[in-house]
Design an enzyme around this catalytic site. Sequence first.
Site, PDB file in Angstrom:
ATOM      1  N   ASN A 213     -61.572 -89.008  78.612  1.00  9.75           N
ATOM      2  CA  ASN A 213     -61.875 -89.417  79.990  1.00  9.75           C
ATOM      3  C   ASN A 213     -63.302 -89.058  80.400  1.00  9.75           C
ATOM      4  O   ASN A 213     -63.574 -88.726  81.549  1.00  9.75           O
ATOM      5  CB  ASN A 213     -60.835 -88.874  80.980  1.00  9.75           C
ATOM      6  CG  ASN A 213     -59.548 -89.679  80.920  1.00  9.75           C
ATOM      7  OD1 ASN A 213     -59.578 -90.906  80.750  1.00  9.75           O
ATOM      8  ND2 ASN A 213     -58.406 -89.017  81.031  1.00  9.75           N
TER       9      ASN A 213
ATOM     10  N   TYR B 297     -58.768 -85.026  84.441  1.00  6.68           N
ATOM     11  CA  TYR B 297     -58.216 -85.390  85.749  1.00  6.68           C
ATOM     12  C   TYR B 297     -58.809 -84.465  86.830  1.00  6.68           C
ATOM     13  O   TYR B 297     -59.743 -83.708  86.553  1.00  6.68           O
ATOM     14  CB  TYR B 297     -56.685 -85.390  85.675  1.00  6.68           C
ATOM     15  CG  TYR B 297     -56.221 -86.425  84.664  1.00  6.68           C
ATOM     16  CD1 TYR B 297     -56.422 -87.795  84.911  1.00  6.68           C
ATOM     17  CD2 TYR B 297     -55.682 -86.065  83.435  1.00  6.68           C
ATOM     18  CE1 TYR B 297     -56.071 -88.750  83.965  1.00  6.68           C
ATOM     19  CE2 TYR B 297     -55.331 -87.032  82.488  1.00  6.68           C
ATOM     20  CZ  TYR B 297     -55.525 -88.371  82.763  1.00  6.68           C
ATOM     21  OH  TYR B 297     -55.196 -89.331  81.839  1.00  6.68           O
TER      22      TYR B 297
ATOM     23  N   THR C 114     -47.248 -89.103  78.811  1.00  7.69           N
ATOM     24  CA  THR C 114     -47.199 -90.261  79.712  1.00  7.69           C
ATOM     25  C   THR C 114     -46.537 -91.437  79.004  1.00  7.69           C
ATOM     26  O   THR C 114     -46.968 -91.837  77.928  1.00  7.69           O
ATOM     27  CB  THR C 114     -48.628 -90.602  80.180  1.00  7.69           C
ATOM     28  OG1 THR C 114     -49.053 -89.573  81.065  1.00  7.69           O
ATOM     29  CG2 THR C 114     -48.687 -91.940  80.899  1.00  7.69           C
TER      30      THR C 114
ATOM     31  N   HIS D 174     -51.544 -79.513  85.799  1.00  9.99           N
ATOM     32  CA  HIS D 174     -52.356 -80.292  84.843  1.00  9.99           C
ATOM     33  C   HIS D 174     -53.825 -80.136  85.219  1.00  9.99           C
ATOM     34  O   HIS D 174     -54.316 -80.774  86.156  1.00  9.99           O
ATOM     35  CB  HIS D 174     -51.928 -81.761  84.903  1.00  9.99           C
ATOM     36  CG  HIS D 174     -52.469 -82.618  83.789  1.00  9.99           C
ATOM     37  ND1 HIS D 174     -53.492 -82.213  82.953  1.00  9.99           N
ATOM     38  CD2 HIS D 174     -52.115 -83.858  83.350  1.00  9.99           C
ATOM     39  CE1 HIS D 174     -53.742 -83.170  82.075  1.00  9.99           C
ATOM     40  NE2 HIS D 174     -52.915 -84.177  82.297  1.00  9.99           N
TER      41      HIS D 174
ATOM     42  N   ASN E 270     -57.782 -82.749  80.403  1.00 12.99           N
ATOM     43  CA  ASN E 270     -57.941 -84.172  80.063  1.00 12.99           C
ATOM     44  C   ASN E 270     -58.710 -85.017  81.075  1.00 12.99           C
ATOM     45  O   ASN E 270     -58.498 -86.223  81.173  1.00 12.99           O
ATOM     46  CB  ASN E 270     -56.562 -84.797  79.783  1.00 12.99           C
ATOM     47  CG  ASN E 270     -55.857 -84.074  78.640  1.00 12.99           C
ATOM     48  OD1 ASN E 270     -56.474 -83.272  77.943  1.00 12.99           O
ATOM     49  ND2 ASN E 270     -54.585 -84.327  78.449  1.00 12.99           N
TER      50      ASN E 270
HETATM   51  C1  8OZ Z   1     -52.303 -91.001  77.974  1.00 12.03           C
HETATM   52  C2  8OZ Z   1     -52.245 -92.087  78.826  1.00 12.03           C
HETATM   53  C3  8OZ Z   1     -52.235 -91.880  80.185  1.00 12.03           C
HETATM   54  C4  8OZ Z   1     -52.289 -90.603  80.692  1.00 12.03           C
HETATM   55  C5  8OZ Z   1     -53.223 -87.071  79.782  1.00 12.03           C
HETATM   56  C6  8OZ Z   1     -51.675 -87.788  81.461  1.00 12.03           C
HETATM   57  O1  8OZ Z   1     -54.041 -87.366  78.902  1.00 12.03           O
HETATM   58  C7  8OZ Z   1     -52.383 -88.121  80.405  1.00 12.03           C
HETATM   59  C8  8OZ Z   1     -52.341 -89.500  79.839  1.00 12.03           C
HETATM   60  C9  8OZ Z   1     -52.351 -89.722  78.478  1.00 12.03           C
HETATM   61  O2  8OZ Z   1     -53.112 -85.912  80.174  1.00 12.03           O
END
Ligand code: 8OZ
Length: 361
Positions: A239, A184, A29, A179, A182
């Site tokens: 996260n 999401y 990102t 994806h 992480n």
């Molecule tokens: C860092 C900052 C914002 C998003 C991920 C898409 O960790 C990200 C991400 C990483 O997969």
Amino acid sequence: MTIDTSVLFTPHRMGSIDLPNRLVMAPLTRNRATPGTDAPHALNADYYVQRASAGLIVSEATQISRQGQGYILTPGIYTDAQVEGWQTVTRAVHAAGGRIFLQLWHVGRVSHVSLQADGAAPVAPSAIQANTKTYLAHGFDAVSMPRALEVEEIAMIVRDYYNATVNAKRAGFDGVEIHAANGYLIDQFMRDGSNRRTDGYGGSIENRARFALEVAEAVVNAWEPGRVGIRISPVSPANDMRDSNPTPLFEHVARSMSALKLAYLHVNESPAADGTPFDFAALRRAFKGTYIANAGYTREKAAAAIAEDRADLVAFGKLYIANPDLVARFQKGAPLNEPDQPTFYGGGVKGYTDYPTLTAA
Ligand code: 8OZ
């Protein structure tokens, strides 16, 4: 002891495509899309072209819908302007001899009301706020309280993944990466720290993996399994993620994706917060296609992982930010540029396309 790193520069067949070497540019990102449209533009094409000697480039995470966005200036793949922007990127990468997959992204609860249509709450499997931050117009801020998705809405998001895959194909990509890592949306469904649902999408491992499976089936239907990969992060706490029993969960996910004949399993091997070991080799065994290892690898560790058959390919993130010619540097055993953290997220050329190559340096 000197390690033979020549294995890094051998070709590999991955699903439907041939790769000239074992180095992958990890999805990164960078928050440099066009303001207002979130479409990629010429500078983004320059950045990827500089890195086209990688065996494979995985694009930065790219939202499949407005609802799927969680940070400012991340690119999308749901409007014609975004598809056209990505076409300039894929044409340039292909002209430079490279291969590039698009990473399909829905952030789920890792978003903020200021990014959602009409200031709506972000969506998630369950209404559990993550203790994490996002990057907004005014800087880093806490993510918003999400609302739990209705079961009918889940099918609509699966449809968004399908449409985004059709768009990725139109945009000239060589394939797509789902994806599911992480913290999401897909990861939020899989791990029980963020999923308290009592319907067919919550509870058992099979139920929590159902959304991931439905997304993968939709994506494969929109293209072909040999051009689809998936990225997971089984024990990463990033996260605000946790799961009470990650081993059987992710073995089930790896086996299911293997049954769909996906081209690759891309594993962020970041360790658990408490250091509990995780058997990544079990995932390698459960998945019949290409295994891409990622997180903290060096030239020597990557060569050892491939030589010992723990991985087929190795993805590099920070090293690829700072070293556009990482393949040439690894081949020569040359020194590496240091990544500049303050320019990772947002900005222009600085810290993006101005890292020197060996020949320039
Ligand atoms: C860092 C900052 C914002 C998003 C991920 C898409 O960790 C990200 C991400 C990483 O997969």
